[in-house]
Design a protein around this motif. Structure first.
Motif, PDB file in Angstrom:
ATOM      1  N   SER A 167      15.838  14.099  62.608  1.00 56.40           N
ATOM      2  CA  SER A 167      15.234  13.912  61.282  1.00 56.40           C
ATOM      3  C   SER A 167      16.298  13.569  60.260  1.00 56.40           C
ATOM      4  O   SER A 167      16.121  12.669  59.427  1.00 56.40           O
ATOM      5  N   ILE A 168      17.416  14.306  60.318  1.00 55.02           N
ATOM      6  CA  ILE A 168      18.465  14.094  59.321  1.00 55.02           C
ATOM      7  C   ILE A 168      19.079  12.706  59.479  1.00 55.02           C
ATOM      8  O   ILE A 168      19.329  12.008  58.496  1.00 55.02           O
ATOM      9  N   ALA A 169      19.269  12.280  60.728  1.00 56.62           N
ATOM     10  CA  ALA A 169      19.844  10.948  60.968  1.00 56.62           C
ATOM     11  C   ALA A 169      18.925   9.856  60.429  1.00 56.62           C
ATOM     12  O   ALA A 169      19.377   8.918  59.765  1.00 56.62           O
ATOM     13  N   VAL A 170      17.612   9.998  60.687  1.00 58.90           N
ATOM     14  CA  VAL A 170      16.666   8.999  60.181  1.00 58.90           C
ATOM     15  C   VAL A 170      16.662   9.013  58.648  1.00 58.90           C
ATOM     16  O   VAL A 170      16.646   7.957  58.000  1.00 58.90           O
ATOM     17  N   SER A 171      16.693  10.224  58.062  1.00 58.96           N
ATOM     18  CA  SER A 171      16.719  10.329  56.594  1.00 58.96           C
ATOM     19  C   SER A 171      17.945   9.624  56.030  1.00 58.96           C
ATOM     20  O   SER A 171      17.855   8.868  55.053  1.00 58.96           O
ATOM     21  N   LEU A 172      19.093   9.878  56.647  1.00 61.71           N
ATOM     22  CA  LEU A 172      20.336   9.280  56.158  1.00 61.71           C
ATOM     23  C   LEU A 172      20.290   7.754  56.306  1.00 61.71           C
ATOM     24  O   LEU A 172      20.660   7.018  55.388  1.00 61.71           O
ATOM     25  N   GLY A 173      19.804   7.310  57.454  1.00 61.87           N
ATOM     26  CA  GLY A 173      19.683   5.868  57.678  1.00 61.87           C
ATOM     27  C   GLY A 173      18.808   5.221  56.617  1.00 61.87           C
ATOM     28  O   GLY A 173      19.190   4.218  56.002  1.00 61.87           O
ATOM     29  N   ALA A 174      17.645   5.820  56.383  1.00 59.16           N
ATOM     30  CA  ALA A 174      16.721   5.260  55.388  1.00 59.16           C
ATOM     31  C   ALA A 174      17.374   5.261  54.012  1.00 59.16           C
ATOM     32  O   ALA A 174      17.253   4.288  53.257  1.00 59.16           O
ATOM     33  N   ALA A 175      18.111   6.354  53.688  1.00 56.74           N
ATOM     34  CA  ALA A 175      18.752   6.437  52.376  1.00 56.74           C
ATOM     35  C   ALA A 175      19.817   5.353  52.233  1.00 56.74           C
ATOM     36  O   ALA A 175      19.935   4.718  51.185  1.00 56.74           O
ATOM     37  N   LEU A 176      20.572   5.114  53.303  1.00 57.02           N
ATOM     38  CA  LEU A 176      21.618   4.087  53.252  1.00 57.02           C
ATOM     39  C   LEU A 176      21.012   2.703  53.050  1.00 57.02           C
ATOM     40  O   LEU A 176      21.462   1.929  52.210  1.00 57.02           O
ATOM     41  N   PHE A 177      19.953   2.417  53.825  1.00 60.67           N
ATOM     42  CA  PHE A 177      19.298   1.114  53.678  1.00 60.67           C
ATOM     43  C   PHE A 177      18.764   0.936  52.265  1.00 60.67           C
ATOM     44  O   PHE A 177      18.918  -0.114  51.651  1.00 60.67           O
ATOM     45  N   LEU A 178      18.136   2.001  51.755  1.00 55.40           N
ATOM     46  CA  LEU A 178      17.508   1.880  50.433  1.00 55.40           C
ATOM     47  C   LEU A 178      18.533   1.869  49.312  1.00 55.40           C
ATOM     48  O   LEU A 178      18.217   1.510  48.188  1.00 55.40           O
ATOM     49  N   SER A 179      19.777   2.268  49.605  1.00 48.78           N
ATOM     50  CA  SER A 179      20.792   2.246  48.556  1.00 48.78           C
ATOM     51  C   SER A 179      21.541   0.923  48.534  1.00 48.78           C
ATOM     52  O   SER A 179      22.387   0.708  47.668  1.00 48.78           O
ATOM     53  N   SER A 180      21.237   0.062  49.503  1.00 49.59           N
ATOM     54  CA  SER A 180      21.944  -1.208  49.565  1.00 49.59           C
ATOM     55  C   SER A 180      21.639  -2.062  48.338  1.00 49.59           C
ATOM     56  O   SER A 180      20.517  -2.095  47.840  1.00 49.59           O
ATOM     57  N   ARG A 181      22.663  -2.754  47.866  1.00 51.58           N
ATOM     58  CA  ARG A 181      22.486  -3.594  46.675  1.00 51.58           C
ATOM     59  C   ARG A 181      21.579  -4.779  46.957  1.00 51.58           C
ATOM     60  O   ARG A 181      21.005  -5.363  46.054  1.00 51.58           O
ATOM     61  N   LEU A 182      21.478  -5.140  48.240  1.00 50.43           N
ATOM     62  CA  LEU A 182      20.711  -6.333  48.597  1.00 50.43           C
ATOM     63  C   LEU A 182      19.207  -6.111  48.484  1.00 50.43           C
ATOM     64  O   LEU A 182      18.433  -7.061  48.434  1.00 50.43           O
ATOM     65  N   VAL A 183      18.806  -4.810  48.475  1.00 50.21           N
ATOM     66  CA  VAL A 183      17.376  -4.530  48.580  1.00 50.21           C
ATOM     67  C   VAL A 183      16.714  -4.448  47.206  1.00 50.21           C
ATOM     68  O   VAL A 183      17.220  -3.794  46.299  1.00 50.21           O
ATOM     69  N   ARG A 184      15.564  -5.136  47.077  1.00 53.11           N
ATOM     70  CA  ARG A 184      14.745  -4.988  45.880  1.00 53.11           C
ATOM     71  C   ARG A 184      13.476  -4.225  46.245  1.00 53.11           C
ATOM     72  O   ARG A 184      13.270  -3.891  47.384  1.00 53.11           O
ATOM     73  N   PHE A 185      12.658  -3.936  45.283  1.00 53.71           N
ATOM     74  CA  PHE A 185      11.432  -3.149  45.491  1.00 53.71           C
ATOM     75  C   PHE A 185      11.736  -1.778  46.093  1.00 53.71           C
ATOM     76  O   PHE A 185      10.974  -1.257  46.901  1.00 53.71           O
ATOM     77  N   LYS A 186      12.875  -1.209  45.727  1.00 56.71           N
ATOM     78  CA  LYS A 186      13.252   0.082  46.289  1.00 56.71           C
ATOM     79  C   LYS A 186      12.192   1.151  46.052  1.00 56.71           C
ATOM     80  O   LYS A 186      11.896   1.950  46.918  1.00 56.71           O
ATOM     81  N   GLY A 187      11.627   1.123  44.848  1.00 56.72           N
ATOM     82  CA  GLY A 187      10.628   2.137  44.481  1.00 56.72           C
ATOM     83  C   GLY A 187       9.450   2.136  45.435  1.00 56.72           C
ATOM     84  O   GLY A 187       8.963   3.186  45.834  1.00 56.72           O
ATOM     85  N   ILE A 188       9.004   0.939  45.819  1.00 53.04           N
ATOM     86  CA  ILE A 188       7.838   0.838  46.691  1.00 53.04           C
ATOM     87  C   ILE A 188       8.167   1.376  48.090  1.00 53.04           C
ATOM     88  O   ILE A 188       7.429   2.170  48.661  1.00 53.04           O
ATOM     89  N   PHE A 189       9.320   0.956  48.624  1.00 51.25           N
ATOM     90  CA  PHE A 189       9.715   1.464  49.951  1.00 51.25           C
ATOM     91  C   PHE A 189       9.833   2.987  49.935  1.00 51.25           C
ATOM     92  O   PHE A 189       9.357   3.680  50.830  1.00 51.25           O
ATOM     93  N   ARG A 190      10.472   3.492  48.875  1.00 51.25           N
ATOM     94  CA  ARG A 190      10.669   4.932  48.766  1.00 51.25           C
ATOM     95  C   ARG A 190       9.324   5.656  48.766  1.00 51.25           C
ATOM     96  O   ARG A 190       9.128   6.655  49.445  1.00 51.25           O
ATOM     97  N   LEU A 191       8.393   5.086  48.003  1.00 54.10           N
ATOM     98  CA  LEU A 191       7.057   5.672  47.903  1.00 54.10           C
ATOM     99  C   LEU A 191       6.378   5.705  49.268  1.00 54.10           C
ATOM    100  O   LEU A 191       5.802   6.718  49.673  1.00 54.10           O
ATOM    101  N   VAL A 192       6.464   4.585  49.988  1.00 55.54           N
ATOM    102  CA  VAL A 192       5.801   4.482  51.287  1.00 55.54           C
ATOM    103  C   VAL A 192       6.430   5.478  52.281  1.00 55.54           C
ATOM    104  O   VAL A 192       5.729   6.195  52.992  1.00 55.54           O
TER     105      VAL A 192
END
Lengths: 294, 269
Positions: free
Chosen positions: A86-111
């Motif tokens: 669980s922690i590894a998946v959480s960290l992975g998701a957090a890293l992806f969502l913190s990337s500068r390349l990603v937009r619509f972060k709020g929506i992904f986070r919500l989902v």
């Protein structure tokens, strides 16, 4: 206003909370400890005087009880495999969502957060159908990559992995949010300095992100572990602890002994063993953290 | 290239998060037996509300819904007052033993709730409160986490605001009601969502304390229903939808407060 009345106001503000915690938390904890040294059972439920002190008898019996060892083994399986996953998946998701390349972060986070807020019992029922060996959608999708239908919840080998998979899906969003907050606190110039030296992404992750996240990771591991040791609703709803007791958790065993068979003394001893395990592991994690900081 | 890969992973993960819910809602809108087919259907042939009708007309789901609303709202309101008063005292008053008392309270967070449940059950039984709403509201009145959250928030509010009110002659309770509570509104909303959701979703304690069918909360009723209707996929999915809709709506409308609360709670580590 003089100092005395100021202090008495503080106690007035505190007293409802302290009283509630004292009566409905502290006394029950102490009473549970006392209870674990008695043979409190269904007869004592009608008349308290039937309960007798039997010293460590409950604890001795528990250590000889194969079902206890089974439930301990299952719970550890869930914590040791499910927790880090669980922690590894959480960290992975957090890293992806913190990337500068990603937009619509709020929506992904919500989902990603959606499974966290939903009722565990409802979600467990949902996944029971998803895992259905005949009609379930999981086997259907696995069929596309050539996997033969698996009897997820009916096979003692697969039942716990199935519960772990669901738990990861349900919970990763929570720790992801905490990791995102932790990542935001890492000073940007550390990465800039590493960039100047031409460090690879992996090296930056290993020597900047992970060490800087260590306090967050410790916090996340402790709360995840405490939560996962209390595994109950998933096996209660999905497998009733089966097949062949392969998903019987400590809390489920405690619930059965205490509230189905009314062996409340025995059940209290089980609860205390759970508490002691959680306490010891939290202390070890804290100590490890302190040592790595030196 | 890197961007495309990143997005495909993120979108795949989003699908994996939502697909079970899509299937759940869709199955709840199917006629009996239509979800038990291979290959699985992701959309109903013909949308029907028959499962929901059945739930509310024959299975008394409205009663369970009402029970869940009463205990969740009850715990939320009562605990908000009690925790905010205590949090305020810890944040803005200096008194003997303050630090050690706070530390002692924090250390309680490590005790798993299950430890208290057996004696708590007996206590409430002797008080005649089994199968009453109070059996859930009373143990939920105060929470260390709630006190902690409010204290952290109020620490950041300047003392000068409170001092100014005191100079104007306001007493401690007037300050709490008309100054501190309004100032703490964002964190009170956060804590309210946390408490409401935790109580709504809670299972073990209501399962223990509500033994009478008419007092079940939704999760308890759901688990019980599963025993009798484990082949009725469509009906079970409809009851799951009914159970999760309120928490999802609360979350969606107030998600900013909720997310902030997790971050604030997580800072402690």
């Amino acid at each position: 206003m003089d100092k005395r009345s100021k202090i008495s106001a503080a106690y007035l503000f505190l007293s409802p909370a302290l009283l509630a915690i004292f009566i409905f938390f502290l006394i029950p904890v102490l009473a549970a400890l006392v209870m674990s040294f008695t043979d409190f059972d269904i007869y004592s439920l009608g008349n308290l005087s039937y309960a007798r002190f039997i010293g460590l008898q409950n604890y001795i019996e528990i250590f000889k009880d194969p079902l206890f060892w089974q439930s301990l083994k299952n719970t550890f399986y869930f914590v040791v495999v499910g927790g880090p996953l669980s922690i590894a998946v959480s960290l992975g998701a957090a890293l992806f969502l913190s990337s500068r390349l990603v937009r619509f972060k709020g929506i992904f986070r919500l989902v990603y957060f959606m499974p966290v807020v939903t009722t565990l019992v409802a979600v467990s029922i949902l996944w029971r159908f998803i895992y259905n060996p005949q009609f379930g959608i999981l086997n259907y999708f696995l069929g596309f990559i050539g996997v033969h239908p698996i009897d997820w919840l009916g096979n003692p080998l697969w039942a716990m992995p199935a519960i772990i998979l669901m738990a990861v899906w349900k919970n990763f969003g929570y720790n992801m949010i905490i990791f995102i907050a932790g990542l935001q606190n890492i000073p940007e110039d550390l990465y800039e300095a590493a960039n100047l030296e031409g460090a690879s992404e992996w090296n930056k992750f290993k020597s900047i992100t992970l060490p800087m996240l260590a306090p967050t990771t410790l916090f996340v591991s402790i709360i995840t572990m405490i939560g996962y040791f209390q595994l109950f609703a998933e096996p209660y709803v999905m497998t009733q602890g089966g097949p062949l007791n392969s998903t019987l958790s400590i809390v489920l065993y405690m619930y059965r002994e205490g509230f189905m068979w009314w062996n409340m003394g025995y059940s209290a001893a089980l609860a205390f063993i759970l508490f002691i395990i959680i306490l010891i592991i939290s202390l070890i994690q804290l100590k490890m953290q302190r040592e790595t900081n030196l | 290239m890197k961007k495309a890969l990143l997005y495909s992973i993120l979108i795949l993960a989003a699908i994996l998060c939502l697909l079970p819910f899509v299937w759940m809602i869709s199955a709840s809108l199917m006629a009996n037996g239509h979800a038990n087919v291979y290959p699985p259907r992701f959309l109903p042939d013909k949308v029907t509300f028959i499962q929901y009708k059945h739930l509310f007309s024959r299975l008394n789901v409205f009663r369970y819904f009402l029970n869940s609303v009463v205990v969740s709202v009850g715990v939320t309101i009562v605990s908000l007052f009690i925790n905010s008063m205590a949090g305020y005292a810890f944040a803005k008053y200096r008194f003997a033993g303050e630090k050690s008392l706070f530390k002692l309270l924090l250390s309680f967070m490590i005790v798993p709730a299950q430890v208290t449940m057996l004696p708590l059950f007996l206590m409430l039984k002797y008080m005649g409160l089994i199968n009453t709403y109070l059996a859930i509201i009373i143990p939920g009145m105060a929470s260390v986490f709630g006190i902690f959250l409010i204290r952290q928030y109020l620490l950041a509010i300047p003392d000068s605001l409170i001092e100014a009110a005191k100079i104007d002659g306001a007493n401690d309770f007037k300050i709490y009601f008309s100054l501190v509570l309004p100032l703490a509104k964002p964190i009170l909303i956060t804590l309210a969502i946390f408490t409401f959701m935790a109580t709504w979703n809670d299972f073990l304690w209501p399962l223990i304390i509500m033994t009478n069918d008419s007092m079940y909360t939704l999760p308890v009723a759901l688990a019980n229903l599963m025993g009798e209707h484990n082949q009725d996929t469509e009906l079970m999915m409809a009851s799951s939808v009914v159970t999760i809709i309120p928490v999802v709506l609360v979350f969606l409308s107030l998600q900013k407060y909720y997310i902030k609360g997790i971050m604030l709670g997580g800072v402690k580590g």
